[in-house]
Design a protein around this motif. Sequence first.
Motif, PDB file in Angstrom:
ATOM      1  N   VAL A 218      46.894 -28.662 102.933  1.00 45.86           N
ATOM      2  CA  VAL A 218      45.904 -29.581 103.513  1.00 45.86           C
ATOM      3  C   VAL A 218      44.788 -28.754 104.158  1.00 45.86           C
ATOM      4  O   VAL A 218      44.899 -28.348 105.323  1.00 45.86           O
ATOM      5  CB  VAL A 218      46.560 -30.511 104.556  1.00 45.86           C
ATOM      6  CG1 VAL A 218      45.551 -31.561 105.028  1.00 45.86           C
ATOM      7  CG2 VAL A 218      47.791 -31.195 103.969  1.00 45.86           C
ATOM      8  N   ARG A 220      41.151 -27.743 105.826  1.00 52.59           N
ATOM      9  CA  ARG A 220      40.106 -28.292 106.694  1.00 52.59           C
ATOM     10  C   ARG A 220      39.098 -27.187 106.981  1.00 52.59           C
ATOM     11  O   ARG A 220      39.354 -26.008 106.738  1.00 52.59           O
ATOM     12  CB  ARG A 220      40.694 -28.841 107.993  1.00 52.59           C
ATOM     13  CG  ARG A 220      41.619 -30.055 107.800  1.00 52.59           C
ATOM     14  CD  ARG A 220      40.876 -31.255 107.283  1.00 52.59           C
ATOM     15  NE  ARG A 220      41.729 -32.441 107.181  1.00 52.59           N
ATOM     16  CZ  ARG A 220      42.313 -32.846 106.079  1.00 52.59           C
ATOM     17  NH1 ARG A 220      42.170 -32.131 104.971  1.00 52.59           N
ATOM     18  NH2 ARG A 220      43.040 -33.939 106.061  1.00 52.59           N
ATOM     19  N   TRP A 239      38.776 -33.555 104.630  1.00 49.94           N
ATOM     20  CA  TRP A 239      38.898 -33.233 103.219  1.00 49.94           C
ATOM     21  C   TRP A 239      37.582 -33.384 102.471  1.00 49.94           C
ATOM     22  O   TRP A 239      37.243 -32.542 101.638  1.00 49.94           O
ATOM     23  CB  TRP A 239      39.972 -34.109 102.574  1.00 49.94           C
ATOM     24  CG  TRP A 239      39.849 -34.139 101.075  1.00 49.94           C
ATOM     25  CD1 TRP A 239      39.523 -35.193 100.282  1.00 49.94           C
ATOM     26  CD2 TRP A 239      40.017 -33.021 100.183  1.00 49.94           C
ATOM     27  NE1 TRP A 239      39.473 -34.818  98.957  1.00 49.94           N
ATOM     28  CE2 TRP A 239      39.776 -33.492  98.867  1.00 49.94           C
ATOM     29  CE3 TRP A 239      40.336 -31.680 100.363  1.00 49.94           C
ATOM     30  CZ2 TRP A 239      39.852 -32.664  97.757  1.00 49.94           C
ATOM     31  CZ3 TRP A 239      40.419 -30.858  99.237  1.00 49.94           C
ATOM     32  CH2 TRP A 239      40.181 -31.353  97.965  1.00 49.94           C
ATOM     33  N   TRP A 243      35.711 -30.688 100.152  1.00 51.85           N
ATOM     34  CA  TRP A 243      35.368 -30.960  98.755  1.00 51.85           C
ATOM     35  C   TRP A 243      33.872 -30.759  98.512  1.00 51.85           C
ATOM     36  O   TRP A 243      33.471 -30.191  97.499  1.00 51.85           O
ATOM     37  CB  TRP A 243      35.769 -32.393  98.410  1.00 51.85           C
ATOM     38  CG  TRP A 243      35.434 -32.797  97.008  1.00 51.85           C
ATOM     39  CD1 TRP A 243      36.148 -32.559  95.877  1.00 51.85           C
ATOM     40  CD2 TRP A 243      34.266 -33.520  96.585  1.00 51.85           C
ATOM     41  NE1 TRP A 243      35.508 -33.085  94.778  1.00 51.85           N
ATOM     42  CE2 TRP A 243      34.356 -33.681  95.178  1.00 51.85           C
ATOM     43  CE3 TRP A 243      33.165 -34.054  97.261  1.00 51.85           C
ATOM     44  CZ2 TRP A 243      33.376 -34.348  94.440  1.00 51.85           C
ATOM     45  CZ3 TRP A 243      32.188 -34.722  96.525  1.00 51.85           C
ATOM     46  CH2 TRP A 243      32.304 -34.856  95.137  1.00 51.85           C
ATOM     47  N   TYR A 248      36.780 -23.710 103.242  1.00 55.54           N
ATOM     48  CA  TYR A 248      37.699 -24.171 104.277  1.00 55.54           C
ATOM     49  C   TYR A 248      38.033 -22.991 105.182  1.00 55.54           C
ATOM     50  O   TYR A 248      37.833 -21.820 104.818  1.00 55.54           O
ATOM     51  CB  TYR A 248      38.966 -24.764 103.671  1.00 55.54           C
ATOM     52  CG  TYR A 248      39.809 -23.779 102.900  1.00 55.54           C
ATOM     53  CD1 TYR A 248      40.905 -23.133 103.488  1.00 55.54           C
ATOM     54  CD2 TYR A 248      39.509 -23.447 101.581  1.00 55.54           C
ATOM     55  CE1 TYR A 248      41.666 -22.216 102.789  1.00 55.54           C
ATOM     56  CE2 TYR A 248      40.266 -22.534 100.872  1.00 55.54           C
ATOM     57  CZ  TYR A 248      41.331 -21.922 101.480  1.00 55.54           C
ATOM     58  OH  TYR A 248      42.075 -20.992 100.785  1.00 55.54           O
ATOM     59  N   TRP A 303      44.770 -21.857 100.747  1.00 53.46           N
ATOM     60  CA  TRP A 303      45.022 -23.233 100.313  1.00 53.46           C
ATOM     61  C   TRP A 303      45.669 -23.207  98.928  1.00 53.46           C
ATOM     62  O   TRP A 303      45.145 -22.613  97.997  1.00 53.46           O
ATOM     63  CB  TRP A 303      43.702 -24.010 100.284  1.00 53.46           C
ATOM     64  CG  TRP A 303      43.780 -25.342  99.581  1.00 53.46           C
ATOM     65  CD1 TRP A 303      44.845 -26.183  99.528  1.00 53.46           C
ATOM     66  CD2 TRP A 303      42.734 -25.966  98.836  1.00 53.46           C
ATOM     67  NE1 TRP A 303      44.529 -27.305  98.802  1.00 53.46           N
ATOM     68  CE2 TRP A 303      43.245 -27.203  98.363  1.00 53.46           C
ATOM     69  CE3 TRP A 303      41.417 -25.619  98.528  1.00 53.46           C
ATOM     70  CZ2 TRP A 303      42.474 -28.078  97.595  1.00 53.46           C
ATOM     71  CZ3 TRP A 303      40.661 -26.491  97.766  1.00 53.46           C
ATOM     72  CH2 TRP A 303      41.187 -27.702  97.312  1.00 53.46           C
TER      73      TRP A 303
END
Length: 358
Positions: A218, A220, A239, A243, A248, A303
């Motif tokens: 997840v 961020r 998110w 994207w 991140y 990630w």
Amino acid sequence: MSTLIGIRDGLSPVTAPGDGDLGGLYSPAKEKAANRGAYISRSPLLLRRVRQFLVATKVKLLLAVCIICVLLFFSSRIGSSMRWNPHYPSSVSSPSRGGYTVLINTWKRNSLLKQAVAHYASCGGTDAIHVVWSESDPPSDSLKAYLKKIVLSKSQTAPNFRFDINTEDNLNNRFKPIKELRTDAIFSVDDDVIVPCPTLDFAFTVWQTAPFTMVGFVPRMHFLDEEKNGVAYFEYGGWWSVWWMGTYSMVLSKAAFFHRKYLDLYTYKMPSSIHDYVTRERNCEDIAMSLLVANATGAPPIWVKGKIYEIGSSGISSLKGHNDRRNKCLNDFISLYGTVPLVSTNAKAVDTRHEWFW
């Protein structure tokens, strides 16, 4: 004059070769009929040529498809020999530290807890399952017996199972040190998050290559929003920000691997003011852990791209004002650190065996 009259009457003084049956008479209608007959006699040849052309085209198309399939097959074979093999043992692991401990944070959602325990017990890499319990009443004997039975029935390796009971409802509890751990790897997960076992095992191999950073599902981000009077204000990006920006700087502890040593650092070394903040606000312990790891390593998290499933109803992230509280947490923590330890990155780990293109 007679010649002109003869032409007008359709008489021809000359007989064309092959027209003997016309008796020396020329007729345009008869000539057309004769030509039509010749065309009909040629049509089978034309149809055969058209069929031959279509057959040849189909053969070429089929051959081209076969060539493409062969190329894709060999490229995938070559790629598989060059890409990450998640079953290859990492040099940083050892038999005594093999596998990972699943640390499940729960609060008054026994039905979700049962599903989570049953699932993670079935994953081959699970060495132990610890449930962080922070309710005023301890877990019932029936719940304990049920979960132990589920673990034994679902697992092949019989992982160790236990409750880590806390009498105080505090989000800091999820990062308390655990005695008698047999693994260095901790997989921290909420009781409403299910990560498929192959995806989880792949993430574990990613963590083994960088065991002192956070590896999770997840992502961020943070970014500078404005600066007034020499004071920077940062925005917390969810998110859709990740994207959109393609970058991140955090992975949330609701589904992430980290080294066991960060449990000690979080509890004993992190500023007590941050503990107090998390206790008071009942939020942002995951941001605090991300800041702690980034401050210790000076490196970004990793990630892992993979499908995860959130079961049950929506969590606190769906509540009104959630993003505002997260923004405040981020900036207050940064002010307590006196610096911005978070490191941004645009890299992600992908299991290419499940991707169409390498």
